[in-house]
Design a protein around this motif. Structure first.
Motif, short mmCIF file in Angstrom:
data_model
loop_
_atom_site.label_atom_id
_atom_site.label_comp_id
_atom_site.label_asym_id
_atom_site.label_seq_id
_atom_site.Cartn_x
_atom_site.Cartn_y
_atom_site.Cartn_z
N ASP A 1 65.42 49.05 75.09
CA ASP A 1 64.53 50.03 75.72
C ASP A 1 63.54 50.60 74.71
N GLN A 2 64.03 50.91 73.51
CA GLN A 2 63.16 51.46 72.47
C GLN A 2 62.11 50.43 72.06
N ALA B 1 69.94 50.39 74.58
CA ALA B 1 69.10 51.45 73.99
C ALA B 1 68.09 50.85 73.03
N ASP B 2 68.51 49.88 72.22
CA ASP B 2 67.58 49.21 71.30
C ASP B 2 66.51 48.43 72.06
N GLN C 1 59.47 50.17 74.83
CA GLN C 1 58.56 51.32 74.82
C GLN C 1 57.54 51.19 73.69
N ALA C 2 57.98 50.78 72.51
CA ALA C 2 57.06 50.60 71.38
C ALA C 2 56.06 49.49 71.69
#
Length: 116
Positions: free
Chosen positions: A49-50, A46-47, A53-54
């Protein structure tokens, strides 16, 4: 962002990466993809992926990946000015494709940090 597998690198390169990262970040544990059975833990994925995206958003919007400063002359429909503004640079992914912008200040800071 594509994960790096230890098998994608020569062993001496992987060892040198780990050594350098541990020098820069004492106490940091380096884990390559494939070192853990079952892949990346969900919270770590999740980290990742975040972060990806950023990073993609900053690249698409012409902002420095490190400090979020907007690139002078950025065209919302045409992307980066050609040539890039003085001191601005980009970095590439494993396929040598541009994936992020660095402003002059952050680029200089990165260079200074990487010098012995």
């Amino acid at each position: 962002m594509e994960p790096i597998h230890r098998d994608d690198l020569p062993m001496d390169v992987a060892e040198e990466m780990v050594k350098k990262l541990q020098e820069l970040h004492p106490g940091c544990k380096i884990v390559f993809m494939g070192d853990q059975p079952g892949g990346v833990p969900p919270e770590m994925q999740a980290d990742l992926d975040q972060f990806a995206q950023a990073q993609q958003r900053a690249f698409a919007e012409g902002r420095c990946m490190d400090c979020d400063k907007p690139m002078p002359g950025w065209r919302s429909q045409g992307g980066a000015p050609d040539p890039l503004p003085d001191g601005w640079t980009y970095f590439t992914d494993l396929k040598d494709q541009p994936m992020g912008w660095l402003c002059p200040e952050c680029d200089a800071a990165d260079e200074a940090e990487s010098e012995p």
